[in-house]
Design a protein around this motif. Structure first.
Motif, mmCIF file in Angstrom:
data_model
loop_
_atom_site.group_PDB
_atom_site.id
_atom_site.type_symbol
_atom_site.label_atom_id
_atom_site.label_comp_id
_atom_site.label_asym_id
_atom_site.label_seq_id
_atom_site.Cartn_x
_atom_site.Cartn_y
_atom_site.Cartn_z
ATOM 1 N N VAL A 26 -3.415 9.216 -33.465
ATOM 2 C CA VAL A 26 -2.504 7.874 -33.422
ATOM 3 C C VAL A 26 -1.216 8.285 -33.892
ATOM 4 O O VAL A 26 -0.087 7.961 -33.578
ATOM 5 N N LEU A 27 -1.131 9.053 -35.106
ATOM 6 C CA LEU A 27 0.232 9.430 -35.658
ATOM 7 C C LEU A 27 0.812 10.291 -34.721
ATOM 8 O O LEU A 27 2.403 10.132 -34.946
ATOM 9 N N ASP A 28 0.465 10.964 -33.721
ATOM 10 C CA ASP A 28 1.035 11.781 -33.004
ATOM 11 C C ASP A 28 1.822 10.945 -31.687
ATOM 12 O O ASP A 28 2.445 11.377 -30.933
ATOM 13 N N ARG A 29 1.590 9.773 -31.722
ATOM 14 C CA ARG A 29 1.963 8.582 -30.541
ATOM 15 C C ARG A 29 3.183 7.859 -31.110
ATOM 16 O O ARG A 29 3.186 6.854 -30.106
ATOM 17 N N VAL A 30 3.491 7.756 -32.213
ATOM 18 C CA VAL A 30 4.348 6.666 -32.647
ATOM 19 C C VAL A 30 5.688 7.037 -32.746
ATOM 20 O O VAL A 30 6.577 6.293 -33.192
ATOM 21 N N ASP A 31 6.166 8.198 -32.472
ATOM 22 C CA ASP A 31 7.444 8.577 -32.508
ATOM 23 C C ASP A 31 8.048 9.596 -31.204
ATOM 24 O O ASP A 31 7.232 9.777 -30.442
ATOM 25 N N ALA A 32 9.174 9.613 -31.009
ATOM 26 C CA ALA A 32 9.993 10.299 -30.010
ATOM 27 C C ALA A 32 9.679 11.810 -29.951
ATOM 28 O O ALA A 32 9.488 12.382 -28.840
ATOM 29 N N ARG A 33 9.208 12.469 -30.982
ATOM 30 C CA ARG A 33 8.874 13.660 -31.168
ATOM 31 C C ARG A 33 7.589 14.024 -30.641
ATOM 32 O O ARG A 33 7.192 15.118 -30.306
ATOM 33 N N GLY A 34 6.499 12.989 -30.631
ATOM 34 C CA GLY A 34 5.301 13.041 -30.154
ATOM 35 C C GLY A 34 4.192 13.906 -31.144
ATOM 36 O O GLY A 34 3.420 14.179 -30.810
ATOM 37 N N ARG A 35 4.640 13.930 -32.426
ATOM 38 C CA ARG A 35 4.021 14.294 -33.418
ATOM 39 C C ARG A 35 4.424 13.792 -34.722
ATOM 40 O O ARG A 35 5.385 13.135 -35.013
ATOM 41 N N ALA A 36 3.405 13.639 -35.684
ATOM 42 C CA ALA A 36 3.690 13.266 -37.081
ATOM 43 C C ALA A 36 4.386 14.218 -37.799
ATOM 44 O O ALA A 36 4.482 15.450 -37.500
ATOM 45 N N GLY A 37 5.241 14.019 -38.913
ATOM 46 C CA GLY A 37 5.949 14.921 -39.814
ATOM 47 C C GLY A 37 5.007 15.775 -40.431
ATOM 48 O O GLY A 37 3.799 15.299 -40.809
ATOM 49 N N GLU A 38 5.505 16.683 -40.924
ATOM 50 C CA GLU A 38 4.717 17.637 -41.930
ATOM 51 C C GLU A 38 5.322 17.194 -43.340
ATOM 52 O O GLU A 38 6.473 17.175 -43.609
ATOM 53 N N PRO A 39 4.787 17.439 -44.390
ATOM 54 C CA PRO A 39 5.173 17.140 -45.846
ATOM 55 C C PRO A 39 6.678 17.956 -46.092
ATOM 56 O O PRO A 39 7.409 17.649 -46.640
ATOM 57 N N ARG A 40 6.367 19.314 -45.554
ATOM 58 C CA ARG A 40 7.371 20.189 -45.814
ATOM 59 C C ARG A 40 8.818 19.732 -45.320
ATOM 60 O O ARG A 40 10.084 19.849 -45.595
ATOM 61 N N GLU A 41 8.725 19.218 -44.016
ATOM 62 C CA GLU A 41 9.846 18.719 -43.310
ATOM 63 C C GLU A 41 10.437 17.166 -44.189
ATOM 64 O O GLU A 41 11.760 17.542 -44.369
ATOM 65 N N ILE A 42 9.738 16.755 -44.728
ATOM 66 C CA ILE A 42 10.208 15.423 -45.651
ATOM 67 C C ILE A 42 11.011 16.213 -46.895
ATOM 68 O O ILE A 42 12.146 15.787 -47.226
ATOM 69 N N THR A 61 20.836 6.017 -46.431
ATOM 70 C CA THR A 61 19.434 5.915 -46.135
ATOM 71 C C THR A 61 19.249 7.050 -45.037
ATOM 72 O O THR A 61 19.743 6.620 -43.814
ATOM 73 N N LEU A 62 18.549 8.123 -45.454
ATOM 74 C CA LEU A 62 18.051 9.181 -44.473
ATOM 75 C C LEU A 62 16.882 8.929 -43.839
ATOM 76 O O LEU A 62 16.001 8.751 -44.446
ATOM 77 N N PHE A 63 16.770 8.563 -42.581
ATOM 78 C CA PHE A 63 15.623 8.003 -41.824
ATOM 79 C C PHE A 63 14.895 9.392 -41.079
ATOM 80 O O PHE A 63 15.501 10.015 -40.278
ATOM 81 N N ALA A 64 13.821 9.906 -41.746
ATOM 82 C CA ALA A 64 12.965 10.968 -41.200
ATOM 83 C C ALA A 64 11.939 10.572 -40.484
ATOM 84 O O ALA A 64 10.676 10.635 -41.258
ATOM 85 N N ASP A 65 12.017 10.017 -39.532
ATOM 86 C CA ASP A 65 10.772 9.392 -38.690
ATOM 87 C C ASP A 65 10.519 9.814 -37.460
ATOM 88 O O ASP A 65 9.723 9.334 -36.668
ATOM 89 N N GLY A 66 11.276 10.963 -37.103
ATOM 90 C CA GLY A 66 10.710 11.799 -35.788
ATOM 91 C C GLY A 66 11.501 11.156 -34.493
ATOM 92 O O GLY A 66 11.103 11.121 -33.486
ATOM 93 N N GLY A 67 12.142 9.914 -34.720
ATOM 94 C CA GLY A 67 12.853 9.308 -33.491
ATOM 95 C C GLY A 67 12.131 7.929 -33.148
ATOM 96 O O GLY A 67 10.872 8.074 -33.093
ATOM 97 N N GLU A 68 12.523 6.740 -33.020
ATOM 98 C CA GLU A 68 11.869 5.567 -32.790
ATOM 99 C C GLU A 68 11.854 5.380 -31.567
ATOM 100 O O GLU A 68 12.462 5.766 -30.679
ATOM 101 N N ILE A 69 10.461 4.880 -31.221
ATOM 102 C CA ILE A 69 10.249 4.863 -29.558
ATOM 103 C C ILE A 69 10.469 3.198 -29.195
ATOM 104 O O ILE A 69 10.338 2.407 -30.096
#
Length: 74
Positions: A26-42, A61-69
Motif C-alpha cells: 500500500v505504501l507504493d500507491r500513495v505518492d506520485a513516484r509510485g513507491r515508498a521512500g527509503e531511509p537513506r533518501e530521507i 519545511t522540506l516535504f520529502a513525500d514523493g509527490g502528492e497524488i
C-alpha cells in the motif's frame, strides 16, 4: 532562532513493516513516484538543512513525500 523541518512521507522501515505486515504494498500507491521512500533518501534530505549550505534558509519545511497524488478524479 532558526527552525527548519523535514516532513517525510511514507518510508520503508522496520517500523512500517511491523505495522503493515503483508500490506506493505500500500505504501507504493500513495505518492506520485509510485513507491515508498527509503531511509537513506530521507537522511540525504535531512543533511541539507543542517549543513552550512542552508545558511540563508529560515523557517522552511522540506516535504520529502514523493509527490502528492491529487484526490480529484479526472
Amino acid at each position: 532562532m532558526r527552525v527548519n523541518a523535514v516532513s517525510p512521507g511514507p518510508v520503508r522501515t522496520e517500523g512500517t513493516e511491523a505495522m503493515l505486515g503483508d500490506q506493505m504494498g500500500v505504501l507504493d500507491r500513495v505518492d506520485a513516484r509510485g513507491r515508498a521512500g527509503e531511509p537513506r533518501e530521507i537522511a540525504e534530505i535531512v543533511r541539507f538543512p543542517v549543513s552550512p549550505a542552508s545558511g540563508y534558509i529560515n523557517g522552511a519545511t522540506l516535504f520529502a513525500d514523493g509527490g502528492e497524488i491529487s484526490a480529484l478524479h479526472s
